[in-house]
Design a protein around this motif. Sequence first.
Motif, PDB file in Angstrom:
ATOM      1  N   GLN A 147       0.756  -1.345  -0.049  1.00  0.00           N
ATOM      2  CA  GLN A 147      -0.385   0.026  -0.272  1.00  0.00           C
ATOM      3  C   GLN A 147       0.802   1.426   0.058  1.00  0.00           C
ATOM      4  O   GLN A 147       0.561   2.565  -0.377  1.00  0.00           O
ATOM      5  N   ASN A 193       6.011   1.481  -7.808  1.00  0.00           N
ATOM      6  CA  ASN A 193       4.909   1.055  -7.716  1.00  0.00           C
ATOM      7  C   ASN A 193       4.491   0.144  -8.887  1.00  0.00           C
ATOM      8  O   ASN A 193       4.226  -0.877  -9.239  1.00  0.00           O
ATOM      9  N   GLN A 194       5.650   0.667 -10.193  1.00  0.00           N
ATOM     10  CA  GLN A 194       5.876  -0.129 -11.565  1.00  0.00           C
ATOM     11  C   GLN A 194       6.523  -2.051 -11.090  1.00  0.00           C
ATOM     12  O   GLN A 194       6.073  -2.348 -12.226  1.00  0.00           O
ATOM     13  N   ARG A 203       5.467  -3.810  -8.953  1.00  0.00           N
ATOM     14  CA  ARG A 203       4.236  -4.146  -7.285  1.00  0.00           C
ATOM     15  C   ARG A 203       4.398  -6.116  -7.520  1.00  0.00           C
ATOM     16  O   ARG A 203       4.601  -6.261  -6.808  1.00  0.00           O
ATOM     17  N   THR A 260       5.877   6.209  -8.123  1.00  0.00           N
ATOM     18  CA  THR A 260       5.345   5.535 -10.054  1.00  0.00           C
ATOM     19  C   THR A 260       6.736   4.613  -9.713  1.00  0.00           C
ATOM     20  O   THR A 260       6.164   3.195  -9.803  1.00  0.00           O
ATOM     21  N   LYS A 283       2.331   2.694  -3.706  1.00  0.00           N
ATOM     22  CA  LYS A 283       1.814   3.361  -4.697  1.00  0.00           C
ATOM     23  C   LYS A 283       1.888   4.795  -4.558  1.00  0.00           C
ATOM     24  O   LYS A 283       2.353   5.049  -6.230  1.00  0.00           O
TER      25      LYS A 283
END
Length: 330
Positions: free
Chosen positions: A257, A266-267, A269, A263, A260
Amino acid sequence: MAKLIIVKHFILFFLLGFILAPIASFAQQQGEVKASVDTQSIRLGEQIQLRLSATMPPQGMDIVFPQIPDSFGHFEVVRRSQLDTTAAGNTKVLGQTIVLTSFDSGRWDIPALRFDLASGGNVTDSAFTAPLFIDVNTVSVDTTQAFKPIKGLRTVAWSFWDYWLYFAIGITVALIGIGLFVYLRSRPKKQAPVPVVAVVPPYEIALQQLQQLKAEKVWQQGDSKQYYTRLTDILRSYFENQFNIPALEQTTEELLQHIKPVTILNQQRDKLRALLSLADLAKFAKLMPSPEEHEGAMQHAQEIVEWTKPAANKAATADNGKEEIKQPAK
């Protein structure tokens, strides 16, 4: 009888003529030599002026004055003057003054002094002065008078000008000392140079730790739990240092969480979720992943670090890779 007296007189005159011939010869060539003193009676330590004089010799002749030593008999020479010339009628007289003193009481004589007449460096004739007698007396003491007490020490009035140089030196030294003290106190202290510690980027630390874990072959030795524990701790420490995410204190879901907003992180993830899920099963459910899964987990971890490191470092790494490709094989 009368003849005997005449013969005696004749012999006497002959002897006198023989004795006085050198003096007469010197007198004809040189003239008169003389020694005189300014006084014939002194007290202990007083001085006498002995004056030696001789008339100038004829042309081509030199007169040599007596060489009186510094101390002779009961007398000592205090000082000597240079030869001087004075006029006495139609003749010139050479003279020298010698100052004498004596510390022995008594009647002492200054012996006859010899003057030499020289020509071409050779002495041709000599003459002597008559001896002189000097009375050296002690200080007279009146024994009829009572002895007087010794006088006490006399104090001299203090004067600043007698010691001004010492005061000047002391004040100068004090001012220099004060100046040095103030200068040393006010001078800025040199700060010790802070050692420059090379800062290793977090991604380099993470990659090094992953390489070390891979080289230790932990899962090959049957310890899967330790392998995945260390693998996930390396990633979580990297996230904290690189992105300021408290990853070491969060569960897998909490960590997913919090990534996020980042960026670039988060890519990755999906890879990160798969890796963390596999690690949780191996650590808590005692799952025994296959060798392919072990190697895949290590590969995912390295890809996540490589992908999320700063862009400048990515570009430098890419350029280095291109240069290595362009280099011809040896």
